[in-house]
Design a protein around this motif. Structure first.
Motif, PDB file in Angstrom:
ATOM      1  N   ALA A 143       1.540  69.984   9.311  1.00 41.85           N
ATOM      2  CA  ALA A 143       1.849  70.316  10.717  1.00 41.85           C
ATOM      3  C   ALA A 143       3.249  70.903  10.849  1.00 41.85           C
ATOM      4  O   ALA A 143       4.174  70.517  10.129  1.00 41.85           O
ATOM      5  N   HIS A 144       3.399  71.803  11.796  1.00 40.09           N
ATOM      6  CA  HIS A 144       4.672  72.504  12.035  1.00 40.09           C
ATOM      7  C   HIS A 144       5.781  71.538  12.464  1.00 40.09           C
ATOM      8  O   HIS A 144       5.515  70.486  13.069  1.00 40.09           O
ATOM      9  N   ALA A 145       7.018  71.932  12.199  1.00 38.30           N
ATOM     10  CA  ALA A 145       8.186  71.091  12.505  1.00 38.30           C
ATOM     11  C   ALA A 145       8.218  70.654  13.970  1.00 38.30           C
ATOM     12  O   ALA A 145       8.642  69.528  14.280  1.00 38.30           O
ATOM     13  N   LEU A 147       5.734  69.939  15.876  1.00 36.59           N
ATOM     14  CA  LEU A 147       4.796  68.819  16.053  1.00 36.59           C
ATOM     15  C   LEU A 147       5.377  67.557  15.422  1.00 36.59           C
ATOM     16  O   LEU A 147       5.271  66.460  15.977  1.00 36.59           O
ATOM     17  N   VAL A 148       5.996  67.738  14.269  1.00 35.84           N
ATOM     18  CA  VAL A 148       6.631  66.602  13.588  1.00 35.84           C
ATOM     19  C   VAL A 148       7.714  66.010  14.499  1.00 35.84           C
ATOM     20  O   VAL A 148       7.789  64.795  14.708  1.00 35.84           O
ATOM     21  N   ASP A 149       8.529  66.886  15.062  1.00 39.93           N
ATOM     22  CA  ASP A 149       9.627  66.408  15.916  1.00 39.93           C
ATOM     23  C   ASP A 149       9.086  65.751  17.190  1.00 39.93           C
ATOM     24  O   ASP A 149       9.620  64.740  17.655  1.00 39.93           O
ATOM     25  N   GLY A 150       8.018  66.322  17.747  1.00 41.55           N
ATOM     26  CA  GLY A 150       7.410  65.736  18.940  1.00 41.55           C
ATOM     27  C   GLY A 150       6.891  64.333  18.646  1.00 41.55           C
ATOM     28  O   GLY A 150       7.082  63.404  19.432  1.00 41.55           O
ATOM     29  N   ALA A 151       6.242  64.187  17.487  1.00 38.13           N
ATOM     30  CA  ALA A 151       5.719  62.868  17.106  1.00 38.13           C
ATOM     31  C   ALA A 151       6.873  61.874  16.942  1.00 38.13           C
ATOM     32  O   ALA A 151       6.800  60.737  17.402  1.00 38.13           O
ATOM     33  N   ARG A 152       7.944  62.326  16.293  1.00 41.47           N
ATOM     34  CA  ARG A 152       9.090  61.424  16.087  1.00 41.47           C
ATOM     35  C   ARG A 152       9.707  61.013  17.419  1.00 41.47           C
ATOM     36  O   ARG A 152      10.031  59.849  17.643  1.00 41.47           O
ATOM     37  N   LEU A 153       9.870  62.004  18.312  1.00 43.66           N
ATOM     38  CA  LEU A 153      10.517  61.723  19.600  1.00 43.66           C
ATOM     39  C   LEU A 153       9.665  60.835  20.511  1.00 43.66           C
ATOM     40  O   LEU A 153      10.177  60.203  21.422  1.00 43.66           O
ATOM     41  N   SER A 154       8.357  60.824  20.254  1.00 43.71           N
ATOM     42  CA  SER A 154       7.445  60.109  21.159  1.00 43.71           C
ATOM     43  C   SER A 154       7.550  58.591  21.038  1.00 43.71           C
ATOM     44  O   SER A 154       7.041  57.878  21.873  1.00 43.71           O
ATOM     45  N   ARG A 155       8.193  58.114  19.989  1.00 42.65           N
ATOM     46  CA  ARG A 155       8.312  56.670  19.701  1.00 42.65           C
ATOM     47  C   ARG A 155       6.951  56.037  19.421  1.00 42.65           C
ATOM     48  O   ARG A 155       6.772  54.821  19.544  1.00 42.65           O
ATOM     49  N   SER A 156       5.990  56.866  19.085  1.00 45.56           N
ATOM     50  CA  SER A 156       4.681  56.330  18.697  1.00 45.56           C
ATOM     51  C   SER A 156       4.714  55.967  17.221  1.00 45.56           C
ATOM     52  O   SER A 156       5.461  56.578  16.457  1.00 45.56           O
ATOM     53  N   PRO A 157       3.876  55.042  16.801  1.00 42.30           N
ATOM     54  CA  PRO A 157       3.660  54.904  15.362  1.00 42.30           C
ATOM     55  C   PRO A 157       3.004  56.192  14.854  1.00 42.30           C
ATOM     56  O   PRO A 157       2.122  56.741  15.528  1.00 42.30           O
ATOM     57  N   VAL A 158       3.464  56.673  13.704  1.00 44.15           N
ATOM     58  CA  VAL A 158       2.942  57.942  13.172  1.00 44.15           C
ATOM     59  C   VAL A 158       2.401  57.716  11.762  1.00 44.15           C
ATOM     60  O   VAL A 158       3.037  57.059  10.948  1.00 44.15           O
ATOM     61  N   ARG A 159       1.191  58.243  11.484  1.00 45.22           N
ATOM     62  CA  ARG A 159       0.654  58.240  10.112  1.00 45.22           C
ATOM     63  C   ARG A 159       0.397  59.696   9.729  1.00 45.22           C
ATOM     64  O   ARG A 159      -0.065  60.480  10.556  1.00 45.22           O
ATOM     65  N   ILE A 160       0.705  60.023   8.481  1.00 45.23           N
ATOM     66  CA  ILE A 160       0.459  61.394   8.009  1.00 45.23           C
ATOM     67  C   ILE A 160      -0.882  61.416   7.272  1.00 45.23           C
ATOM     68  O   ILE A 160      -1.093  60.649   6.331  1.00 45.23           O
ATOM     69  N   ALA A 161      -1.762  62.313   7.719  1.00 45.10           N
ATOM     70  CA  ALA A 161      -3.066  62.452   7.049  1.00 45.10           C
ATOM     71  C   ALA A 161      -2.975  63.549   6.002  1.00 45.10           C
ATOM     72  O   ALA A 161      -2.288  64.549   6.219  1.00 45.10           O
ATOM     73  N   ARG A 162      -3.693  63.355   4.877  1.00 47.94           N
ATOM     74  CA  ARG A 162      -3.730  64.424   3.886  1.00 47.94           C
ATOM     75  C   ARG A 162      -4.278  65.693   4.542  1.00 47.94           C
ATOM     76  O   ARG A 162      -5.129  65.614   5.435  1.00 47.94           O
ATOM     77  N   HIS A 163      -3.774  66.859   4.056  1.00 53.64           N
ATOM     78  CA  HIS A 163      -4.071  68.112   4.743  1.00 53.64           C
ATOM     79  C   HIS A 163      -5.577  68.368   4.891  1.00 53.64           C
ATOM     80  O   HIS A 163      -6.303  68.408   3.895  1.00 53.64           O
ATOM     81  N   SER A 164      -6.002  68.525   6.131  1.00 51.97           N
ATOM     82  CA  SER A 164      -7.394  68.854   6.475  1.00 51.97           C
ATOM     83  C   SER A 164      -8.406  67.893   5.857  1.00 51.97           C
ATOM     84  O   SER A 164      -9.542  68.287   5.585  1.00 51.97           O
ATOM     85  N   ASP A 165      -7.992  66.657   5.642  1.00 54.84           N
ATOM     86  CA  ASP A 165      -8.876  65.640   5.056  1.00 54.84           C
ATOM     87  C   ASP A 165      -9.458  64.800   6.208  1.00 54.84           C
ATOM     88  O   ASP A 165      -8.849  63.846   6.685  1.00 54.84           O
ATOM     89  N   VAL A 166     -10.662  65.195   6.634  1.00 56.65           N
ATOM     90  CA  VAL A 166     -11.270  64.576   7.821  1.00 56.65           C
ATOM     91  C   VAL A 166     -11.554  63.092   7.587  1.00 56.65           C
ATOM     92  O   VAL A 166     -11.356  62.251   8.476  1.00 56.65           O
ATOM     93  N   ALA A 167     -11.996  62.763   6.361  1.00 55.39           N
ATOM     94  CA  ALA A 167     -12.318  61.358   6.068  1.00 55.39           C
ATOM     95  C   ALA A 167     -11.049  60.506   6.164  1.00 55.39           C
ATOM     96  O   ALA A 167     -11.084  59.381   6.684  1.00 55.39           O
ATOM     97  N   HIS A 168      -9.935  61.043   5.680  1.00 58.86           N
ATOM     98  CA  HIS A 168      -8.671  60.308   5.763  1.00 58.86           C
ATOM     99  C   HIS A 168      -8.283  60.074   7.227  1.00 58.86           C
ATOM    100  O   HIS A 168      -7.893  58.973   7.620  1.00 58.86           O
ATOM    101  N   VAL A 169      -8.439  61.120   8.033  1.00 54.90           N
ATOM    102  CA  VAL A 169      -8.140  60.985   9.468  1.00 54.90           C
ATOM    103  C   VAL A 169      -9.012  59.883  10.072  1.00 54.90           C
ATOM    104  O   VAL A 169      -8.533  59.009  10.802  1.00 54.90           O
ATOM    105  N   GLY A 170     -10.303  59.905   9.725  1.00 53.77           N
ATOM    106  CA  GLY A 170     -11.244  58.910  10.253  1.00 53.77           C
ATOM    107  C   GLY A 170     -10.818  57.491   9.890  1.00 53.77           C
ATOM    108  O   GLY A 170     -10.850  56.589  10.731  1.00 53.77           O
ATOM    109  N   ARG A 171     -10.401  57.319   8.619  1.00 51.82           N
ATOM    110  CA  ARG A 171      -9.999  55.965   8.185  1.00 51.82           C
ATOM    111  C   ARG A 171      -8.746  55.507   8.936  1.00 51.82           C
ATOM    112  O   ARG A 171      -8.657  54.366   9.373  1.00 51.82           O
ATOM    113  N   LEU A 172      -7.788  56.409   9.086  1.00 54.49           N
ATOM    114  CA  LEU A 172      -6.544  56.032   9.780  1.00 54.49           C
ATOM    115  C   LEU A 172      -6.829  55.648  11.235  1.00 54.49           C
ATOM    116  O   LEU A 172      -6.249  54.702  11.771  1.00 54.49           O
TER     117      LEU A 172
END
Ligand SMILES: Cc1ncc(COP(=O)(O)O)c(C=O)c1O
Length: 401
Positions: A143-145, A147-172
């Protein structure tokens, strides 16, 4: 009338102390510069010589100089002046912003749109407005910087999914403890030029009750015959899919937007700090982007020509064609990439350089875009010169994707 005491002599400004020996900050800055230099990662600002063939810009369709787009900006300049003069919630909302938002909805097939002063602000705005401690953000590894910065600023918990790995996204998503979740991806990725598996991601998001947020910065004007990848795959208007975009690439203007439901727009107007505390998009940019969006919507052949040129670039340089505006040639090291770009500049051709940290796989590349309106002969001449320079370069060891 002069105030009493106006004639009294005005004291001189205190003398500026002469520079002394460099302090700790100067030492640190020099050290950082040296490290960048040694790693081949020092960046410099420079202007493009007028005579250069520009294969480095994001003006994918050449619309920034299209006479219709320029005329629309000029008209807005005459009507509204050079700036919006206030934030949108004060007096900065002009009719031209509302016209722009309606046109972006027409182009993308989304129900509602909100314009921001850049794509960067749109991404940080939507993520900070949606995120909180009880909202998990699952962000694609590429993801572009912004989006990364928006996620960081949001104070949300953030998990990084392997690139375009739908199954990984589903598990997270499935194992989360947070009530809400948003999955953050780009539609067309800028470095590899690959397309996100949007249909599969949207299905997982629907099952797991998450929002899919798609940045179409490199998709609008490029995929879906200009209307973006979300539109192409039939997800425009889906209630659990929202889109962000920039007005500064294929639209040739400046600014950004978030598109989705009317409820999302209302939430952003009230909570997105990069929207609320920012001067409204300049009228010239809004008018130019409106005209450009209309041209893209009504002239899909423009996007077809972009892909023809992209194919020509890939075939001539013997690289795999990306389904994107940007084609890229892998180079062994950042230094070699910079050297090649310098040599090309000396021959009157501007190309971009992808170097760490902008490359997800650490491989530096020459970045080449051939706008859809570029004459084929001009492009062909430029590619001949690029081939000559590339012939003298070492290629990298490419990992399997
Ligand atoms: C994927 C992506 N998102 C967002 C942005 C930011 O857009 P803007 O330049 O309008 O701030 C960019 C710009 O490079 C981008 O590539």
């Amino acid at each position: 009338m002069a105030a009493p005491g106006d004639d009294a002599p005005v004291p001189e400004h205190p003398a500026v102390p002469a520079p002394t020996a460099a302090g700790p900050l100067d030492d640190w800055l020099r050290d950082r510069r040296q490290r960048r230099e040694e790693a081949g990662l020092r960046r410099r600002l420079r202007t493009l010589p007028g005579a250069c063939v520009d294969l480095a810009s994001n003006d994918y369709l050449g619309l920034s100089r299209d006479p219709r787009v320029v005329a629309a900006a000029r008209e807005a300049l005459d009507a509204h002046g050079t700036g919006s003069r206030a934030s949108r919630l004060v007096t900065g909302t002009l009719g031209i912003h509302e016209v722009l938002e309606r046109e972006l909805c027409e182009l993308t097939g989304q129900p509602a749109a909100l314009a921001f002063s850049s794509g960067y602000a749109a991404n940080t705005g939507v993520l900070t407005a949606l995120g909180d401690a009880d909202t998990l953000i699952v962000s694609d590894a590429h993801a572009h910087a912004s989006l990364v910065d928006g996620a960081r600023l949001s104070r949300s918990p953030v998990r990084i999914a392997r690139h375009s790995d739908v199954a990984h996204v589903g598990r997270l998503l499935a194992k989360r403890s947070e009530e809400r979740a948003a999955v953050v991806v780009e539609s067309v990725y800028s470095v590899w030029g690959d397309h996100a598996p949007l249909v599969e991601l949207a299905a997982v998001c629907r099952t797991e009750n998450a929002l899919l947020l798609v940045d179409e910065a490199h998709g609008i004007g490029v995929a879906g015959r200009g209307r973006g990848l979300v539109h192409e795959v039939g997800l425009a208007g889906a209630p659990h899919v929202a889109v962000t975009m920039t007005l500064s690439k294929a639209l040739g203007a400046q600014g950004g937007a978030v598109l989705g439901s009317e409820a999302l727009r209302e939430h952003l107007v009230n909570t997105a700090r990069p929207f609320i505390f920012d001067t409204a998009l300049a009228p010239t940019s809004a008018a130019a982007a409106t005209e450009a969006a209309q041209i893209i919507r009504t002239t899909p052949e423009l996007t077809d020509r972009l892909h023809e040129r992209a194919r020509f670039v890939a075939e001539t340089l013997d690289i795999a064609q990306a389904r994107a505006a940007v084609q890229s040639v892998p180079v062994a090291t950042p230094e070699a990439a910079v050297r090649a770009a310098e040599q090309l500049r000396a021959r009157g051709i501007a190309v971009g350089c992808f170097r760490p940290p902008s490359v997800p796989d650490g491989i530096s590349r020459l970045r080449i875009t051939a706008p859809g309106n570029m004459e084929l002969q001009e492009l062909s001449d430029a590619l001949t010169r690029i081939r000559e320079v590339l012939a003298g370069l070492p290629g990298p060891e490419l990992p399997a994707r």
